[in-house]
Design a protein around this motif. Structure first.
Motif, mmCIF file in Angstrom:
data_model
loop_
_atom_site.group_PDB
_atom_site.id
_atom_site.type_symbol
_atom_site.label_atom_id
_atom_site.label_comp_id
_atom_site.label_asym_id
_atom_site.label_seq_id
_atom_site.Cartn_x
_atom_site.Cartn_y
_atom_site.Cartn_z
ATOM 1 N N VAL A 2 0.790 -1.191 -0.156
ATOM 2 C CA VAL A 2 0.092 -0.107 -0.160
ATOM 3 C C VAL A 2 1.038 1.199 -0.021
ATOM 4 N N ILE A 3 0.590 2.217 -0.935
ATOM 5 C CA ILE A 3 1.509 3.311 -0.857
ATOM 6 C C ILE A 3 1.072 4.443 -0.340
ATOM 7 N N LYS A 4 1.637 4.676 0.902
ATOM 8 C CA LYS A 4 1.101 5.693 1.765
ATOM 9 C C LYS A 4 1.697 7.037 1.586
ATOM 10 N N SER A 5 3.039 6.987 1.165
ATOM 11 C CA SER A 5 3.816 8.370 0.902
ATOM 12 C C SER A 5 4.683 8.159 -0.052
ATOM 13 N N VAL A 6 5.108 9.158 -0.723
ATOM 14 C CA VAL A 6 6.179 9.084 -1.915
ATOM 15 C C VAL A 6 6.712 10.482 -1.771
ATOM 16 N N ASN A 7 8.133 10.488 -1.508
ATOM 17 C CA ASN A 7 8.652 11.851 -1.835
ATOM 18 C C ASN A 7 9.837 11.819 -2.648
ATOM 19 N N LEU A 8 10.196 12.650 -3.607
ATOM 20 C CA LEU A 8 11.253 12.794 -4.330
ATOM 21 C C LEU A 8 12.329 13.474 -3.514
ATOM 22 N N GLU A 9 13.424 12.536 -3.102
ATOM 23 C CA GLU A 9 14.408 13.104 -2.317
ATOM 24 C C GLU A 9 15.519 13.311 -2.872
ATOM 25 N N THR A 10 16.070 12.818 -3.763
ATOM 26 C CA THR A 10 17.414 13.108 -4.226
ATOM 27 C C THR A 10 17.448 13.149 -5.738
ATOM 28 N N VAL A 11 18.030 13.995 -6.531
ATOM 29 C CA VAL A 11 18.208 14.064 -7.959
ATOM 30 C C VAL A 11 19.707 14.159 -8.147
ATOM 31 N N CYS A 12 20.114 13.000 -9.110
ATOM 32 C CA CYS A 12 21.509 12.942 -9.140
ATOM 33 C C CYS A 12 21.783 13.353 -10.801
ATOM 34 N N SER A 16 27.154 14.381 -10.324
ATOM 35 C CA SER A 16 26.700 14.297 -8.732
ATOM 36 C C SER A 16 27.025 13.151 -8.093
ATOM 37 N N LYS A 17 27.415 13.207 -6.888
ATOM 38 C CA LYS A 17 27.719 12.187 -5.770
ATOM 39 C C LYS A 17 26.433 11.362 -5.553
ATOM 40 N N LEU A 18 26.458 9.907 -5.687
ATOM 41 C CA LEU A 18 25.402 9.180 -5.564
ATOM 42 C C LEU A 18 24.968 9.325 -3.889
ATOM 43 N N PRO A 19 23.904 9.067 -3.459
ATOM 44 C CA PRO A 19 23.487 9.058 -2.010
ATOM 45 C C PRO A 19 23.951 8.013 -1.429
ATOM 46 N N GLU A 20 24.096 8.009 -0.143
ATOM 47 C CA GLU A 20 24.489 6.681 0.549
ATOM 48 C C GLU A 20 23.155 6.429 1.331
ATOM 49 N N ASN A 21 22.318 5.777 0.800
ATOM 50 C CA ASN A 21 20.991 5.353 1.450
ATOM 51 C C ASN A 21 21.150 4.283 2.194
ATOM 52 N N THR A 22 20.482 4.296 3.369
ATOM 53 C CA THR A 22 20.355 3.046 4.219
ATOM 54 C C THR A 22 19.081 2.436 3.976
ATOM 55 N N ARG A 98 27.542 3.411 -13.572
ATOM 56 C CA ARG A 98 28.229 3.688 -12.232
ATOM 57 C C ARG A 98 27.420 3.582 -10.888
ATOM 58 N N TYR A 99 25.971 3.804 -11.271
ATOM 59 C CA TYR A 99 24.913 3.258 -9.996
ATOM 60 C C TYR A 99 24.810 1.954 -9.890
ATOM 61 N N LEU A 100 24.818 1.064 -10.921
ATOM 62 C CA LEU A 100 24.813 -0.421 -10.763
ATOM 63 C C LEU A 100 26.114 -0.987 -10.087
ATOM 64 N N HIS A 101 26.911 -0.167 -10.373
ATOM 65 C CA HIS A 101 28.345 -0.631 -9.983
ATOM 66 C C HIS A 101 28.521 -0.337 -8.439
ATOM 67 N N SER A 102 27.930 1.031 -8.124
ATOM 68 C CA SER A 102 28.424 1.520 -6.681
ATOM 69 C C SER A 102 27.300 1.466 -5.438
ATOM 70 N N SER A 103 26.113 1.152 -5.982
ATOM 71 C CA SER A 103 24.994 1.265 -5.109
ATOM 72 C C SER A 103 25.032 0.231 -4.125
ATOM 73 N N LYS A 104 25.275 0.491 -2.757
ATOM 74 C CA LYS A 104 25.163 -0.777 -1.658
ATOM 75 C C LYS A 104 23.853 -1.269 -1.371
ATOM 76 N N ARG A 105 22.928 -0.537 -1.584
ATOM 77 C CA ARG A 105 21.336 -1.236 -1.257
ATOM 78 C C ARG A 105 20.465 -1.409 -2.245
ATOM 79 N N LEU A 106 21.112 -1.508 -3.509
ATOM 80 C CA LEU A 106 20.375 -1.882 -4.797
ATOM 81 C C LEU A 106 19.826 -3.325 -4.567
ATOM 82 N N THR A 107 18.499 -3.750 -4.360
ATOM 83 C CA THR A 107 18.103 -4.889 -4.207
ATOM 84 C C THR A 107 17.598 -5.567 -5.549
#
Length: 197
Positions: A2-12, A16-22, A98-107
């Protein structure tokens, strides 16, 4: 889901340096005119979250949407846009790589392909890239409403063969008009996020 909230948080952008999301990230990639913005708006239940346009190639950044404070939906730049010059195309490609290679949280990565046509060279390259980086792309066959129901199985087979997809690759036919396929995408995302916890 169920989608309760959606916010555009970062634009690269390109530099740009990619965010280190948790939180876990689920990415969506596809050719410029494959209907990616319509799909993202459809699954997020928003009319104009991702900008749709009659001019392909609108998404030229990597956009991170925080969904339910539970995960990020990552909108990757549309590739293969014919009217972009070669230098710009190469930069978009590098950005995605670069994103595919460096994202640590890509599921997981969803790769959108047009159900009506044989996969393009760009589609095949993108699929192989994703495999190369250790991902098993989930295929979304868009524009489902543009073909007859009797043609679906044949066209899905054409996509699988054209991409030389893995035997157990998931293919979800999707229509942005009827939202057919949306529940399957939700179920898959739920399962992916459960395994992350």
């Amino acid at each position: 889901m169920v989608i309760k909230s959606v916010n555009l948080e970062t634009v690269c952008g390109i530099t740009s340096k990619l965010p280190e999301n948790t939180l876990p990230e689920i990415a969506f990639a596809g050719k410029s005119n494959v209907g990616k913005s319509s799909l993202i708006n459809g699954i997020m239940n928003r009319k104009s979250l991702a900008r749709t346009s009659s001019q392909p190639g609108k998404t030229q950044t990597i956009n991170f949407y925080n969904v339910n404070d539970a995960f990020y939906l990552v909108d990757l730049p549309g590739y293969g846009y014919a009217r972009a010059n070669e230098q710009v195309k190469a930069q978009w490609g590098k950005m995605i790589e670069r994103y595919l290679h460096s994202s640590k949280r890509l599921t997981a990565v969803f790769l959108l392909v047009d159900i009506r046509h044989e996969p393009s060279a760009n589609d095949r390259q993108m699929y192989q890239w994703m495999l190369h980086y250790g991902y098993h792309p989930i295929l979304i066959a868009t524009k489902l409403d543009k073909i007859n129901r009797s043609q679906v199985a044949r066209h899905v087979k054409m996509l699988r063969e054209g991409l030389e997809a893995e035997k157990d690759a998931v293919v979800i036919p999707y229509s942005s008009l009827s939202k057919q396929g949306r529940e399957e995408i939700y179920d898959l995302m739920d399962r992916l996020l459960e395994t992350e916890e």
